[in-house]
Design a protein around this motif. Structure first.
Motif: not given
Length: 414
Positions: A139-149
């Motif tokens: 599940p990479l999308v939640p990590l990348n999404l959180a880091s972007s925000f």
């Protein structure tokens, strides 16, 4: 028989009564022996008082009238009331600048800690997402999404922080509190050793308003420019005027040698001290501008790298951009706000202003042709020496050596 009765009457009498009668007669006799005091007429002069060394002490006596109808009996009540009003306002401003300065110092610490924490957390998420990209169905999308925000939040917070520069604001409030205290002491001195006039009231008002303009408390609309195009000395004093009253002595402590000494001091302050702090201020300003641009730019690149990681999880450049942008951005932010570069720039600007004020004060006295309108020369020389952190002999030596070459700075304080 008669003698026995007299003896018995004597023995029957109380010893305390006899003693009281005796003391009463003695006290009565002593109380009526008044000294021969001659009352002086109130209109006569106060006698001169001699010290133990034989000198006449007339300094304090000369300040008081010889008759109750002398108009110099007391200072002008209206002037004193106005000066006390100014002092109350100054005391209030000192507390305001101290409190606001502490608040803005907390801003600097809290914002620096928060932004660095957010940036490092986002950088760690990008690194974890990059490492987990080799795992199938991770599940990479939640990590990348959180880091972007988090990167975007850090960029926005850092932009605001660079705009207001809390460390520079703290230095402004610190300088303002110190200068207001100095002004309060100056007014107290005038009230203590002299007869204050309406001119002193006007001067006090102008100095208070000049300090308000130089170090404003609000942030919106009147905040000082944190990234000026040119470094100029800070100015917190109104236009200086010559003294309104003449001194009592003929030469007023001035001599040709002292005038030459003061002219050399002005040259030293212009060529060495003020010029040096303006040069340092320009270097600090360049560093200040570079770090202010680099910090948000790097955290923004970290956000871009995090977004690219969502679109292309196996892209090594996206991982490098996200991790390196966040890491280097944290370092830049720590150097700028942890090292308080804005505060250093404001300190250089303020020091240059101090030397500029000294130059104006010396030139104001030298331009006055009538020495009786100047400040007392000996007192003025001592004041200049103390402000530069030197003794009188050191000040004279520096002024004498500057006639051939400028090797030493005028000030030894900073």
């Amino acid at each position: 028989m008669a003698s026995i009765n007299q003896a018995s009457k004597f023995l029957s009498s109380s010893p305390s009564t006899s003693y009281s009668s005796y003391m009463h007669r003695n006290i009565t006799r002593a109380s009526i022996q008044f000294p021969n005091i001659r009352v002086r007429d109130q209109s006569t002069d106060i006698p001169k008082i001699k010290s133990t060394k034989g000198f006449l002490v007339e300094e304090q006596i000369s300040r008081f009238p010889k008759t109750p109808t002398d108009p110099r009996s007391f200072p002008d009540h209206e002037v004193m009331e106005k000066l006390y009003t100014i002092m109350e306002a100054i005391s209030d401003r000192v507390e305001m600048h101290k409190n606001v300065g502490e608040q803005r110092n907390n801003w600097n610490s809290l914002l620096l800690t928060s932004i660095n924490t957010i940036t490092l957390a986002a950088t760690t998420m990008v690194a974890i997402a990059s490492a987990a990209s080799v795992i199938p169905n991770a599940p990479l999308v939640p990590l990348n999404l959180a880091s972007s925000f988090m990167f975007l939040a850090a960029t926005a917070m850092l932009t605001i922080m660079n705009k207001i520069q809390p460390s520079q604001l703290v230095e402004e409030q610190r300088n303002a509190a110190r200068l207001f205290k100095h002004l309060e002491t100056e007014i107290q001195t005038k009230m203590s050793i002299g007869d204050p006039t309406h001119g002193d009231v006007t001067e006090g008002m102008e100095k208070v308003l000049a300090l308000d303009r130089a170090y404003p408390l609000p942030l919106i609309g009147v905040m000082l420019e944190k990234f000026p195009s040119k470094v100029e000395p800070a100015v917190w004093w109104p236009k200086q005027r010559r003294m309104a009253t003449k001194a009592r002595s003929g030469q007023n402590g001035w001599s040709v040698k002292l005038e030459e000494e003061m002219r050399e001091v002005v040259k030293i302050l212009e060529v060495k001290d003020k010029a040096d702090y303006l040069r340092l201020g320009e270097k600090a300003l360049k560093l200040h501008k570079g770090l202010a641009v680099a910090g948000p730019l790097l955290t923004g690149l970290g956000a871009v790298g995090s977004v690219l990681m969502m679109l292309s999880p196996h892209n090594p450049w996206a991982m490098v951009l996200g991790v390196m942008g966040g890491a280097v951005g944290t370092v830049v932010n720590s150097v700028q706000h942890g090292g308080q570069v804005g505060m250093v720039f404001e300190m250089y600007r303020s020091n240059a202003g101090f030397f500029m004020m000294m130059q104006e004060s010396i030139e104001l006295n030298l331009e006055e042709k009538d020495v009786e309108f100047r400040e007392n020369g000996e007192v003025f020389e001592m004041k200049v020496a103390l402000q530069l952190g030197r003794s009188l002999s050191e000040l004279r030596d520096v002024a004498a050596s500057s006639s051939t070459h400028f090797e030493e700075f005028g000030s030894k304080l900073f």
